[in-house]
Write a protein that holds these residues in place. Structure first.
Motif, PDB file in Angstrom:
ATOM      1  N   GLN A  10      47.131  32.498  44.525  1.00 39.22           N
ATOM      2  CA  GLN A  10      46.306  33.610  45.008  1.00 39.22           C
ATOM      3  C   GLN A  10      46.164  33.565  46.534  1.00 39.22           C
ATOM      4  OE1 GLN A  10      45.692  31.981  42.063  1.00 39.22           O
ATOM      5  NE2 GLN A  10      46.454  33.824  41.021  1.00 39.22           N
ATOM      6  N   GLU A  69      45.714  40.672  44.609  1.00 44.36           N
ATOM      7  CA  GLU A  69      45.480  39.302  45.069  1.00 44.36           C
ATOM      8  C   GLU A  69      45.130  38.334  43.940  1.00 44.36           C
ATOM      9  OE1 GLU A  69      42.648  39.679  48.228  1.00 44.36           O
ATOM     10  OE2 GLU A  69      44.028  40.869  49.463  1.00 44.36           O
ATOM     11  N   ASP A  70      44.623  38.861  42.824  1.00 43.12           N
ATOM     12  CA  ASP A  70      44.268  37.971  41.702  1.00 43.12           C
ATOM     13  C   ASP A  70      45.370  37.908  40.639  1.00 43.12           C
ATOM     14  OD1 ASP A  70      44.042  40.543  40.770  1.00 43.12           O
ATOM     15  OD2 ASP A  70      42.100  40.251  39.790  1.00 43.12           O
ATOM     16  N   ARG A  72      48.351  36.793  38.345  1.00 39.24           N
ATOM     17  CA  ARG A  72      48.929  35.528  37.875  1.00 39.24           C
ATOM     18  C   ARG A  72      50.421  35.610  38.202  1.00 39.24           C
ATOM     19  NH1 ARG A  72      49.038  35.516  32.521  1.00 39.24           N
ATOM     20  NH2 ARG A  72      49.747  33.373  32.442  1.00 39.24           N
TER      21      ARG A  72
END
Length: 197
Positions: A10, A69-70, A72
């Motif tokens: 991240q 941005e988060d 996986r």
């Protein structure tokens, strides 16, 4: 100098979105071997797999702003790579034996628990849509999917050309993708359609 090896995916995504080449290089170093392995398992062609992975990471860099941005990253890259393989199939750029390899590979894969739809539910939807296919198309598709016959074997059995078989399977996949698109991600649908019955 930053030690990017200690950064989380991240954190690296945030930096990459800001144009940080070193962060992108770390993402590439961290994830490209696994993505290459997965693509090569599907294609069984190292050169084609290398090209596909290179193009994928070029796209990741040039379109970094589109990545949340988060995200996986491992799963994101895996799905993105699969979609590229499936696009090659759509465009008829893979040989029949690649399709067989892909079917064998996806049969061994298990779905990520984060997938929004239950596999059995999707399989039931797929079976329902297969039953709605035109009779000849359904017959060809099921010989390919359930009996695992090659295009040539199907052509011989039904006394039609290899090209007709290829076209029928391609048309069936297109119809099924279109019908199932609202219910699940394209990659999951392809895996279900191409896996061994």
């Amino acid at each position: 100098m930053n030690n990017y090896e200690s950064f989380t995916d991240q954190q690296l995504i945030v930096l990459m979105k800001q144009g940080n080449h070193a962060a992108f290089n770390e993402i590439y170093k961290r994830h490209s071997p696994k993505v290459f392995y997965q693509v090569n398992q599907m294609l069984r062609d190292q050169e084609a797999a290398k090209d596909l992975v290179q193009e994928l990471f070029i796209t990741i860099w040039t379109k970094a702003r589109n990545i949340k941005e988060d995200t996986r990253l491992g799963g994101y890259l895996y799905i993105a790579a699969q979609n590229r393989v499936f696009k090659l199939i759509q465009q008829g750029k893979l040989k029949d034996d690649y399709l067989q390899s892909l079917a064998e590979f996806t049969a061994e894969m298990s779905f990520d628990a984060s997938q929004p739809h239950d596999e059995r539910e999707l399989q039931a939807l797929i079976d329902m849509e297969i039953n709605k296919l035109p009779a000849k198309m359904k017959q060809v598709f099921e010989l390919s999917r359930k009996e695992h016959l090659s295009y040539h074997e199907i052509a011989q059995q039904l006394d039609i050309s290899d090209n007709t078989v290829r076209k029928q399977v391609s048309n069936a996949l297109k119809i099924l993708r279109d019908k199932l698109a609202p219910h699940a991600p394209e990659a999951m649908i392809f895996m279900m359609l191409l896996r061994r019955g």
